[in-house]
Each structure stands twice: as structure tokens, then as C-alpha cells.
Design an enzyme around this catalytic site. Structure first.
Site, PDB file in Angstrom:
ATOM      1  N   ASN A 153       0.781  -1.228   0.126  1.00 60.69           N
ATOM      2  CA  ASN A 153      -0.137  -0.100  -0.090  1.00 60.69           C
ATOM      3  C   ASN A 153       0.808   1.364   0.042  1.00 60.69           C
ATOM      4  OD1 ASN A 153       0.544  -1.312   2.743  1.00 60.69           O
ATOM      5  ND2 ASN A 153      -0.479   0.595   3.416  1.00 60.69           N
ATOM      6  N   SER A 201     -11.235  -5.578   0.825  1.00 58.57           N
ATOM      7  CA  SER A 201     -11.852  -4.608   1.630  1.00 58.57           C
ATOM      8  C   SER A 201     -12.535  -3.892   0.580  1.00 58.57           C
ATOM      9  CB  SER A 201     -10.912  -3.545   2.198  1.00 58.57           C
ATOM     10  OG  SER A 201     -11.838  -2.409   2.793  1.00 58.57           O
ATOM     11  N   CYS A 327      -3.381   4.833   7.841  1.00 64.16           N
ATOM     12  CA  CYS A 327      -3.500   4.369   9.209  1.00 64.16           C
ATOM     13  C   CYS A 327      -2.285   4.696  10.062  1.00 64.16           C
ATOM     14  CB  CYS A 327      -3.656   2.781   9.303  1.00 64.16           C
ATOM     15  SG  CYS A 327      -4.829   2.093   8.198  1.00 64.16           S
TER      16      CYS A 327
HETATM   17  N1  PLP Z   1      -4.453  -4.170   4.402  1.00 61.80           N
HETATM   18  C1  PLP Z   1      -3.920  -3.256   3.467  1.00 61.80           C
HETATM   19  C2  PLP Z   1      -2.809  -3.517   2.494  1.00 61.80           C
HETATM   20  C3  PLP Z   1      -4.663  -1.805   3.496  1.00 61.80           C
HETATM   21  O1  PLP Z   1      -3.956  -0.808   2.615  1.00 61.80           O
HETATM   22  C4  PLP Z   1      -5.525  -1.538   4.156  1.00 61.80           C
HETATM   23  C5  PLP Z   1      -6.096  -0.320   4.605  1.00 61.80           C
HETATM   24  O2  PLP Z   1      -5.440   0.714   4.054  1.00 61.80           O
HETATM   25  C6  PLP Z   1      -5.966  -2.432   5.070  1.00 61.80           C
HETATM   26  C7  PLP Z   1      -5.386  -3.853   5.111  1.00 61.80           C
HETATM   27  C8  PLP Z   1      -7.198  -2.247   6.259  1.00 61.80           C
HETATM   28  O3  PLP Z   1      -8.116  -2.346   5.330  1.00 61.80           O
HETATM   29  P1  PLP Z   1      -9.632  -1.624   6.269  1.00 61.80           P
HETATM   30  O4  PLP Z   1      -9.479  -0.033   6.096  1.00 61.80           O
HETATM   31  O5  PLP Z   1     -10.717  -2.323   5.406  1.00 61.80           O
HETATM   32  O6  PLP Z   1      -9.597  -2.129   7.620  1.00 61.80           O
END
Ligand code: PLP
Length: 397
Positions: A153, A201, A327
Site C-alpha cells: 500500500n 476491503s 492508518c
Molecule cells: N491491508 C492493506 C494493505 C491496506 O491498505 C488496508 C487499508 O488501508 C488494510 C489492510 C485495512 O483495510 P480496512 O481499512 O478495510 O480495515
């Protein structure tokens, strides 16, 4: 929010598509029945959920009975890792993941470490690639689970998932992948790739926030993550988020239909942005350099600037970008992904992630380039480290 903004943070989230919202709305008001109820408005909701499940399953070439809707990608990651670790604990307590996972995986691994499991964090190469040879070398007699993300990400690297899954399977170890950033951006055939569990997601692809799914291959016995009713075939209790699931189904359908076209467009705009920055702003470097990279993502280091200050100046100009993942924004720590890919603390703290989406235009990219030039120059004019650096350059000349 009436002000026109230029949104280049599509890896953080994207707006719900109008067609998706339209499909969701009746399920909040007229079509509100509990899907477990026997009367018609309940049964109709059950049917709507199953339709979305069919769409989700077809998108990754698995059976609908292998899809379990969750409240988000984070829940899917937590479920796969915690219940996966517990399911195989009789064989050992060693788990392998990578150092560049999202915190939904990393923090869950830390939780497992606190509960008696041992975790190996594979290091990527400079492009963010996790090599199957590194996985092979880390596998032990007591390894019970491997979890490597499909696409990163922060730097967009697409991992060699098939080869990684094959490596795990050669040792009889199940393979989980966090495909939150890859789903509906890249063609995914979970069966052909040998994936045993996959987290996804909705809000990254034009669906609503607060919905996701975990694919669990038939035959893999994972306990329910939430205890209660018998929803999701007894494996994930809790009254289903019907509007969210319906919206997710519609978002998948639309995203798949435009996946190729969007990828071409996004790659073109990304190249325009990256070339414009590297050619037009001195002392910049691109960190999203993998040969296999998400089409719309660029991570750029603006040396001798503070990324958080850059973000604020861009925000004042109506431009939304991020430093690190959504996050972790606001955190004082540099991105763990950039550090693992070999950047210094200083360069990691000077890095900005741009993620392009289908609604962006060339004109917007050009505006961003102009604003970036101004912002970088402004920050550097106030930067002692930049002045020192320039003075040292002049001395060497
Ligand atoms: N995993 C990755 C690679 C992400 O980019 C994200 C969110 O940015 C998540 C997990 C978490 O997903 P959610 O926002 O639906 O909890």
C-alpha cells in the site's frame, strides 16, 4: 465539502460510486429486514447477500461458499492470522510474514508473539519484493502459516504471490495474502495462485467503508472469529451489514468492468506525475520502482523537506496526498515500509505517496506539479539542512 479538491490518495480510500450508493439506499429504509428472518423482506435480504457473494467469488475464481463477509480488511487479516495460528498450533508456533505488511497484519503478528507464537519478518529487496528464496530459507519444521501481502500500500510493489504460495505449499504450510490494495486493480485467480486465505476491503474500490471479506479455501478449518449467531454459515457471527454488502457487490462488478481501462489511464497519469517531479524538482527520487507495481501509485522522496509540512501546504492548495499509509498518518515514526526498502530515516520522513484514481485528469496532474514545485521550494528555503547541503555542493564544485 464544496471546495474543488484534487484527490490523489486513492490507496487510503475512494468515494462510494453513485451506482453503488443507489443500490445500497433501499436496504437502509424500505428493505430493512433481518436476513436471518423467515418473512419476505428478510429472505429478500438473504438473496441480496448471496448475490453479492456470487459476484465476490467469481471475481477471484473461487466458490461462493468460500467467501465470508467481514466488517473490514483489518478484521479479515486478524481472523486469518489469529484463527489460522490457533488452527495449526498442534504442528508448531512459527509464522512467517514480511516487514512491509500493513499494520492490520503486523500488529496482529505482534499480538500472536505476545501469546506464545514466534514470527519471522522477511525483508524485501530495494524494490519491495519479497523473494520466494527468502521464504524458503525462513521455513522451519514448526512453521504453520505464511502471510505475504499481494500488493504493498505504500510503494505499490506486486509480490510474486504464486511462487510464494508454491513455496509454502511445498512444505504443507497454508498461505494467506492481504489483497486489500490489489483486489479489482489486478486480475486475481486465487485458485490458480494457490492462495488459501485472502483479505479484501470494499472501500478501496468504490464500495462503502466498513465491509470486507475473507476468502477461506474449502477444507481449511478456521474457527469463527466473532461468536454469536450462525451467520456466514456459522463462521462469522453478527447480523450482516446488508447495505454494505450489496454496495460491495455492485462496486466489484463495476471495478472489474473498468479494471483494464483504469489501469492504462492511471499508469499514464502516474508516469506524467513522476516524470514531471523528477525532471522539474531537484533532489527528488522515486521509491515505487518495482517492475511489477500498482498502476496508479507513486512514492516520491523530496529530499530536505518534511513530508508532513509538504502535505499541509498541498492541503492548503486543495490537494490530498499522504505520507505513509492512512492508518499511520500523524505518526512521528517514519514509514516501516520505506525503511525496510532501504531508505534512511531522513528520506523516509521526506516521502509522499500519490495514488491516482479513475477521475483524475492530466490537467489535475499538471496543477499538482506546479503546486509541488512551489511547496518544495518554500520548505527548502526554510530548511537548515538544505542550505547546508547546497553549501557543501558548492564547496565541492
Ligand atoms: N491491508 C492493506 C494493505 C491496506 O491498505 C488496508 C487499508 O488501508 C488494510 C489492510 C485495512 O483495510 P480496512 O481499512 O478495510 O480495515
Amino acid at each position: 465539502m464544496n471546495r474543488k479538491i484534487i484527490y490523489l490518495d486513492h490507496a487510503a480510500t475512494v468515494p462510494v460510486l453513485p451506482e453503488v450508493l443507489e443500490k445500497m439506499l433501499p436496504y437502509f429504509t424500505q428493505q430493512y429486514g433481518n436476513p436471518s428472518a423467515v418473512y419476505r423482506i428478510g429472505v429478500e435480504n438473504r438473496t441480496a447477500i448471496e448475490k453479492a457473494r456470487d459476484t465476490a467469488a467469481a471475481a477471484i475464481n473461487v466458490q461462493p461458499s468460500e467467501i465470508y463477509f467481514t466488517s473490514c480488511g483489518t478484521e479479515a487479516d486478524n481472523w486469518a492470522l489469529i484463527a489460522g495460528a490457533e488452527a495449526f498450533v498442534s504442528k508448531g508456533r512459527h509464522i512467517i510474514t514480511s516487514a512491509i505488511e500493513h499494520h492490520a497484519v503486523l500488529r496482529t503478528c505482534q499480538y500472536l508473539e505476545e501469546h506464545g507464537f514466534e514470527v519471522t519478518y522477511l525483508q524485501p529487496d530495494h524494490d519491495g519484493v519479497i523473494h520466494p528464496e527468502a521464504l524458503e530459507a525462513a521455513i522451519r519444521e514448526d512453521t504453520i502459516l505464511v502471510s505475504i501481502m499481494y500488493a504493498n500500500n505504500e510503494i505499490g510493489t506486486i509480490e510474486p504471490i504464486e511462487a510464494l504460495a508454491r513455496t509454502a505449499h511445498r512444505h504443507g504450510i497454508p498461505f494467506h495474502t492481504d489483497a486489500v490494495q490489489a483486489f479489482c486493480k489486478l486480475p486475481i485467480d486465487a485458485k490458480a495462485a494457490g492462495i488459501d486465505m485472502m483479505s479484501v476491503s470494499a472501500h478501496k474500490i468504490g464500495g462503502p467503508k466498513g465491509v470486507g471479506f475473507l476468502y477461506i479455501r474449502k477444507g481449511l478449518r478456521l474457527r469463527s472469529f466473532l461468536h454469536g449467531g450462525s451467520q456466514e454459515r456459522g463462521r462469522r457471527a453478527g447480523t450482516e451489514n446488508v447495505p454494505g454488502i450489496v454496495g460491495f457487490g455492485e462496486a466489484i462488478r463495476l471495478a472489474l468492468a473498468s479494471m483494464e481501462e483504469n489501469a492504462i489511464r492511471e499508469r499514464h497519469l502516474r508516469d506524467r506525475l513522476v516524470n514531471g517531479i523528477l525532471e522539474g524538482i531537484p533532489y527528488t527520487r522515486c521509491s515505487s520502482t518495482a517492475e511489477n507495481c500498482l498502476p496508479g501509485l507513486a512514492n516520491i522522496c523530496f529530499c530536505h523537506t518534511d513530508a508532513d509540512s509538504l502535505l499541509i501546504l498541498l492541503d492548503m492548495a486543495g490537494i490530498c496526498v499522504s505520507a505513509g499509509s492512512a492508518c499511520t498518518s500523524g505518526s512521528l515514526d517514519p514509514s516501516h515500509v520505506l525503511l525496510a526498502a532501504g531508505l534512511s530515516h531522513e528520506d523516509a520522513k521526506s516521502s509522499v505517496r500519490f495514488t491516482i484514481g479513475p477521475e483524475n485528469t492530466e490537467e489535475e496532474i499538471d496543477t499538482v506539479l506546479t503546486r509541488l514545485k512551489e511547496a518544495a521550494a518554500k520548505l527548502r528555503s526554510n530548511s537548515a539542512s538544505y542550505k547546508k547541503f547546497i553549501a557543501s555542493q558548492e564547496e565541492t564544485l
